[in-house]
Write a protein that holds these residues in place. Sequence first.
Motif, PDB file in Angstrom:
ATOM      1  N   LYS A  20     -12.510  64.980 -20.989  1.00  0.00           N
ATOM      2  CA  LYS A  20     -12.048  64.861 -19.605  1.00  0.00           C
ATOM      3  C   LYS A  20     -13.096  65.377 -18.629  1.00  0.00           C
ATOM      4  O   LYS A  20     -13.384  64.746 -17.615  1.00  0.00           O
ATOM      5  CB  LYS A  20     -10.749  65.653 -19.450  1.00  0.00           C
ATOM      6  N   ASN A  24     -15.557  63.306 -15.795  1.00  0.00           N
ATOM      7  CA  ASN A  24     -15.769  63.658 -14.388  1.00  0.00           C
ATOM      8  C   ASN A  24     -17.210  63.382 -13.974  1.00  0.00           C
ATOM      9  O   ASN A  24     -17.451  62.825 -12.910  1.00  0.00           O
ATOM     10  CB  ASN A  24     -15.471  65.150 -14.172  1.00  0.00           C
ATOM     11  N   ILE A  46      -6.619  58.901 -18.180  1.00  0.00           N
ATOM     12  CA  ILE A  46      -7.113  58.400 -16.902  1.00  0.00           C
ATOM     13  C   ILE A  46      -8.552  58.882 -16.723  1.00  0.00           C
ATOM     14  O   ILE A  46      -9.004  59.782 -17.402  1.00  0.00           O
ATOM     15  CB  ILE A  46      -6.222  58.780 -15.703  1.00  0.00           C
ATOM     16  N   ALA A  47      -9.254  58.217 -15.841  1.00  0.00           N
ATOM     17  CA  ALA A  47     -10.654  58.502 -15.502  1.00  0.00           C
ATOM     18  C   ALA A  47     -11.639  57.840 -16.461  1.00  0.00           C
ATOM     19  O   ALA A  47     -12.844  57.836 -16.214  1.00  0.00           O
ATOM     20  CB  ALA A  47     -10.964  59.984 -15.354  1.00  0.00           C
ATOM     21  N   VAL A 325       4.825  72.880 -19.719  1.00  0.00           N
ATOM     22  CA  VAL A 325       4.016  74.010 -19.249  1.00  0.00           C
ATOM     23  C   VAL A 325       4.224  74.347 -17.770  1.00  0.00           C
ATOM     24  O   VAL A 325       4.469  73.468 -16.944  1.00  0.00           O
ATOM     25  CB  VAL A 325       2.522  73.728 -19.519  1.00  0.00           C
ATOM     26  N   ILE A 343      -7.311  72.871 -14.985  1.00  0.00           N
ATOM     27  CA  ILE A 343      -6.099  72.586 -15.754  1.00  0.00           C
ATOM     28  C   ILE A 343      -6.351  71.312 -16.546  1.00  0.00           C
ATOM     29  O   ILE A 343      -6.721  70.287 -15.977  1.00  0.00           O
ATOM     30  CB  ILE A 343      -4.902  72.406 -14.781  1.00  0.00           C
TER      31      ILE A 343
ATOM     32  N   ASN B   2       5.531  73.734  -7.540  1.00  0.00           N
ATOM     33  CA  ASN B   2       4.386  73.923  -8.422  1.00  0.00           C
ATOM     34  C   ASN B   2       3.707  72.576  -8.668  1.00  0.00           C
ATOM     35  O   ASN B   2       4.181  71.745  -9.427  1.00  0.00           O
ATOM     36  CB  ASN B   2       4.850  74.548  -9.742  1.00  0.00           C
ATOM     37  N   TYR B   3       2.576  72.383  -8.005  1.00  0.00           N
ATOM     38  CA  TYR B   3       1.877  71.100  -8.094  1.00  0.00           C
ATOM     39  C   TYR B   3       1.298  70.867  -9.472  1.00  0.00           C
ATOM     40  O   TYR B   3       0.857  69.784  -9.791  1.00  0.00           O
ATOM     41  CB  TYR B   3       0.718  71.080  -7.082  1.00  0.00           C
ATOM     42  N   PHE B   4       1.235  71.930 -10.263  1.00  0.00           N
ATOM     43  CA  PHE B   4       0.472  71.857 -11.493  1.00  0.00           C
ATOM     44  C   PHE B   4       1.304  71.431 -12.687  1.00  0.00           C
ATOM     45  O   PHE B   4       0.782  71.236 -13.758  1.00  0.00           O
ATOM     46  CB  PHE B   4      -0.198  73.208 -11.757  1.00  0.00           C
ATOM     47  N   SER B   5       2.582  71.285 -12.514  1.00  0.00           N
ATOM     48  CA  SER B   5       3.371  70.957 -13.700  1.00  0.00           C
ATOM     49  C   SER B   5       4.611  70.125 -13.399  1.00  0.00           C
ATOM     50  O   SER B   5       5.301  69.717 -14.300  1.00  0.00           O
ATOM     51  CB  SER B   5       3.806  72.247 -14.389  1.00  0.00           C
ATOM     52  N   SER B   6       4.887  69.851 -12.139  1.00  0.00           N
ATOM     53  CA  SER B   6       6.145  69.160 -11.815  1.00  0.00           C
ATOM     54  C   SER B   6       5.950  67.660 -11.746  1.00  0.00           C
ATOM     55  O   SER B   6       4.938  67.129 -12.170  1.00  0.00           O
ATOM     56  CB  SER B   6       6.636  69.664 -10.468  1.00  0.00           C
ATOM     57  N   ASN B  24     -11.724  63.315  -8.129  1.00  0.00           N
ATOM     58  CA  ASN B  24     -12.413  64.179  -9.086  1.00  0.00           C
ATOM     59  C   ASN B  24     -11.788  65.573  -9.096  1.00  0.00           C
ATOM     60  O   ASN B  24     -11.563  66.144 -10.161  1.00  0.00           O
ATOM     61  CB  ASN B  24     -13.891  64.300  -8.701  1.00  0.00           C
ATOM     62  N   ARG B  27      -8.319  65.906 -10.640  1.00  0.00           N
ATOM     63  CA  ARG B  27      -8.325  65.979 -12.111  1.00  0.00           C
ATOM     64  C   ARG B  27      -8.414  67.432 -12.569  1.00  0.00           C
ATOM     65  O   ARG B  27      -7.795  67.843 -13.539  1.00  0.00           O
ATOM     66  CB  ARG B  27      -9.497  65.187 -12.724  1.00  0.00           C
ATOM     67  N   LYS B  28      -9.228  68.202 -11.853  1.00  0.00           N
ATOM     68  CA  LYS B  28      -9.413  69.615 -12.175  1.00  0.00           C
ATOM     69  C   LYS B  28      -8.096  70.367 -12.102  1.00  0.00           C
ATOM     70  O   LYS B  28      -7.855  71.289 -12.873  1.00  0.00           O
ATOM     71  CB  LYS B  28     -10.414  70.174 -11.151  1.00  0.00           C
ATOM     72  N   PHE B  29      -7.243  69.988 -11.153  1.00  0.00           N
ATOM     73  CA  PHE B  29      -5.951  70.664 -10.993  1.00  0.00           C
ATOM     74  C   PHE B  29      -4.823  69.879 -11.659  1.00  0.00           C
ATOM     75  O   PHE B  29      -3.661  70.263 -11.525  1.00  0.00           O
ATOM     76  CB  PHE B  29      -5.630  70.837  -9.501  1.00  0.00           C
ATOM     77  N   ASP B  30      -5.150  68.778 -12.323  1.00  0.00           N
ATOM     78  CA  ASP B  30      -4.133  67.932 -12.963  1.00  0.00           C
ATOM     79  C   ASP B  30      -3.023  67.525 -11.995  1.00  0.00           C
ATOM     80  O   ASP B  30      -1.838  67.666 -12.299  1.00  0.00           O
ATOM     81  CB  ASP B  30      -3.541  68.630 -14.197  1.00  0.00           C
ATOM     82  N   ALA B  47      -9.470  56.784 -12.360  1.00  0.00           N
ATOM     83  CA  ALA B  47      -9.324  58.218 -12.070  1.00  0.00           C
ATOM     84  C   ALA B  47      -8.086  58.531 -11.242  1.00  0.00           C
ATOM     85  O   ALA B  47      -7.724  59.691 -11.069  1.00  0.00           O
ATOM     86  CB  ALA B  47     -10.569  58.831 -11.445  1.00  0.00           C
ATOM     87  N   SER B  48      -7.408  57.500 -10.718  1.00  0.00           N
ATOM     88  CA  SER B  48      -6.084  57.731 -10.136  1.00  0.00           C
ATOM     89  C   SER B  48      -5.050  57.442 -11.224  1.00  0.00           C
ATOM     90  O   SER B  48      -5.293  56.667 -12.139  1.00  0.00           O
ATOM     91  CB  SER B  48      -5.859  56.798  -8.946  1.00  0.00           C
ATOM     92  N   ASN B  49      -3.880  58.082 -11.109  1.00  0.00           N
ATOM     93  CA  ASN B  49      -2.820  57.770 -12.072  1.00  0.00           C
ATOM     94  C   ASN B  49      -2.216  56.405 -11.805  1.00  0.00           C
ATOM     95  O   ASN B  49      -1.887  55.667 -12.723  1.00  0.00           O
ATOM     96  CB  ASN B  49      -1.715  58.825 -12.015  1.00  0.00           C
ATOM     97  N   GLU B 290     -12.074  69.884  -2.880  1.00  0.00           N
ATOM     98  CA  GLU B 290     -11.134  70.886  -3.386  1.00  0.00           C
ATOM     99  C   GLU B 290     -10.444  71.578  -2.210  1.00  0.00           C
ATOM    100  O   GLU B 290      -9.231  71.823  -2.248  1.00  0.00           O
ATOM    101  CB  GLU B 290     -11.868  71.929  -4.235  1.00  0.00           C
ATOM    102  N   ARG B 294      -6.502  71.950  -1.459  1.00  0.00           N
ATOM    103  CA  ARG B 294      -5.861  73.258  -1.263  1.00  0.00           C
ATOM    104  C   ARG B 294      -5.095  73.260   0.058  1.00  0.00           C
ATOM    105  O   ARG B 294      -3.961  73.760   0.126  1.00  0.00           O
ATOM    106  CB  ARG B 294      -6.923  74.371  -1.247  1.00  0.00           C
TER     107      ARG B 294
END
Lengths: 384, 384
Positions: A20, A24, A46-47, A325, A343, B2-6, B24, B27-30, B47-49, B290, B294
């Motif tokens: 992954k 990038n 993806i990607a 998670v 992540i 929670n943007y990282f898991s929902s 890009n 992806r780092k933050f999933d 790279a987009s879902n 990024e 944020r």
Amino acid sequence: MNYFSSNFKLGILGGGQLGKMLLNDTRKFDIYTCVLDASDEAPCKIASNEFHLGDLMDYNAVYNFGKQVDVLTIEIENVNVDALETLEKEGVKVYPSSQTLRTIQNKAVQKLFYVDNDLPTATFSRFAYLSEIEDAISNGGLDFPFVWKAAQFGYDGNGVKVVRTLSDLEDLPKGECIAETLVPFKNELAVIVARNASGETKTFPVVEMEFHPEANQVEYVICPARIDGQVAKKAEAVALKVSKAFNHVGLLAVEMFQTKEDDILVNEVAPRPHNSGHQTIEASYTSQFEQHLRAILNLPLGRTDSKVGGVMVNLVGAEGHTGNVIYQNIETIMQMDGVTPHIYGKKQTRPFRKMGHVTIVNADLSEARRVAENVKKTIKVVSK
Amino acid sequence: MNYFSSNFKLGILGGGQLGKMLLNDTRKFDIYTCVLDASDEAPCKIASNEFHLGDLMDYNAVYNFGKQVDVLTIEIENVNVDALETLEKEGVKVYPSSQTLRTIQNKAVQKLFYVDNDLPTATFSRFAYLSEIEDAISNGGLDFPFVWKAAQFGYDGNGVKVVRTLSDLEDLPKGECIAETLVPFKNELAVIVARNASGETKTFPVVEMEFHPEANQVEYVICPARIDGQVAKKAEAVALKVSKAFNHVGLLAVEMFQTKEDDILVNEVAPRPHNSGHQTIEASYTSQFEQHLRAILNLPLGRTDSKVGGVMVNLVGAEGHTGNVIYQNIETIMQMDGVTPHIYGKKQTRPFRKMGHVTIVNADLSEARRVAENVKKTIKVVSK
């Protein structure tokens, strides 16, 4: 060949977090990518331009995938090497080579390679079956303590155990293994060597794996290692010698022990981007992933020195948590200075599963180390 | 949230290079992403879902896309604002807001906004039709030289012209426009302001657009700007005031003139990641992409200071070349110190089309500037 505009295709075996992060950097260079992985939920789904489902240990899956690409690389070592050998004969550029992978996949063969190439490594004995270790102990041919290592398919601490008594052998796999001298080391170090097909070679700075004083687990990767300059030079020289012995193309991460006497012993190698190089994304002029691409595409290698000091903390699943998670307190660590979470996008956590990592950068390395401790205390990878 | 898991979904209007670089960092933050663009060859297609085809100026396309996401952002200003307004009423978080976009989309309205909010800007007159400019000139109400700007749909230098004689007006679009005083400026500066929904605000360092002495085209973006510290402070203060006036959430790039008298005048703004912030990817502790994430996800903002000096060079299509693109000599520039090319993945080049950019970083900014000149001389974006 112009990778930036032709019909060039890069194949990656494995669709996990390393793939992954590699993807990038392929986006940055607009390289067309194909990924093979057995899981429909792989982070690389993806990607990548093309995602193919298939078993990495299956000859046909790897062969049929590989023959569609121009350059083939890996993000995990456990792949079908026979298929790679056929592909090499048919003109596909395979980096790392099938020969390197065959040597590395079996830890006993890997150790013999070091001996044959005059590379410093801890002494060891090879056993076809676990039972032969018991025989050796009862014959007086092997003394406690020693380090048992499974010859094949170990990863992330699986397949490695310090053996102090007979009972420590009880639950181990029965197959081929080695027994290695337990080295009382000061530091565990790593150097990532990059080499392209033209032979240009660069090393990233020596990093240090800092262990938890009680749990004996790696807690932090610290770049640069807080060691004497002469020792760092020795570690770099050994890493370069290992890379040369393999005639390696791509990245080669060389993990080493710094002994009490400041000798350097090779522990093991990984012929790909590696956990010990994640901090390069934020800290180095060139990330290890970009460098791997430059190397396997035979492009000029990038600068490997650091812009700032970097510390990396792995995010692993907390004990007692299995399921969907949640990254508890991630917003708190994002308030801290120079902190970037990565992540990986795995939906399910389980104890000790690698779910991500956090990089902490600072011009002052000891400040980065301090923040890293705070990060480690704060964030928890749990299930809902 | 929670943007990282929902089941959180981020929508992006526009699938060009800015969206690609934003993806890009998602992806780092999933972060789960959905992109809307009219072109099936948009750089964001991978790279987009989810990639959705549709016209960004079409009410239904934007509304139907937007109602599927939780937070909606843009990578281009020319989108259907009525649809955004409806989505806001229905609870979708839209950053930048429909109100901000409505103000910015029309340059006459944007200029009036500066005046209404006591923000320094060059004096101007507004005209419903180009013919009214000719009337004003013949009546003595407008003097040469002045800057003509189309009120709508200008980008990358299109829609802006210095008018010195009547004949300069000949080939211009006939519609709404402004005539602005030609400011004799020392420097063109830009500041990117980030603000999250909680009101936390940070600014990236002031950057300088260095112009070609003859062609009057921006050649280099230089970070930090090589200007007096007091002027830099003034530019930052003006940029913050603009952001506050818009009550902006996300990134706001504020382009400004430093006049001969060291006054700061607002030229125009872009409510999104911007060309003047590309060097942040390599040079800053936090990339502008990024930081935009944020901000719009109401996460804590990252550090905006620089690790090293950075210079950015745009890669635009060479004159006389239209067709399948080749990046001539890209391997040569990759040998240079601290050079990272970013290829946007557009298959076809044409004169002046933005095809990529190159970042040059170095602890010594003047060395980075020197290498940048070498990069600019060496690489050419041509057709096969």
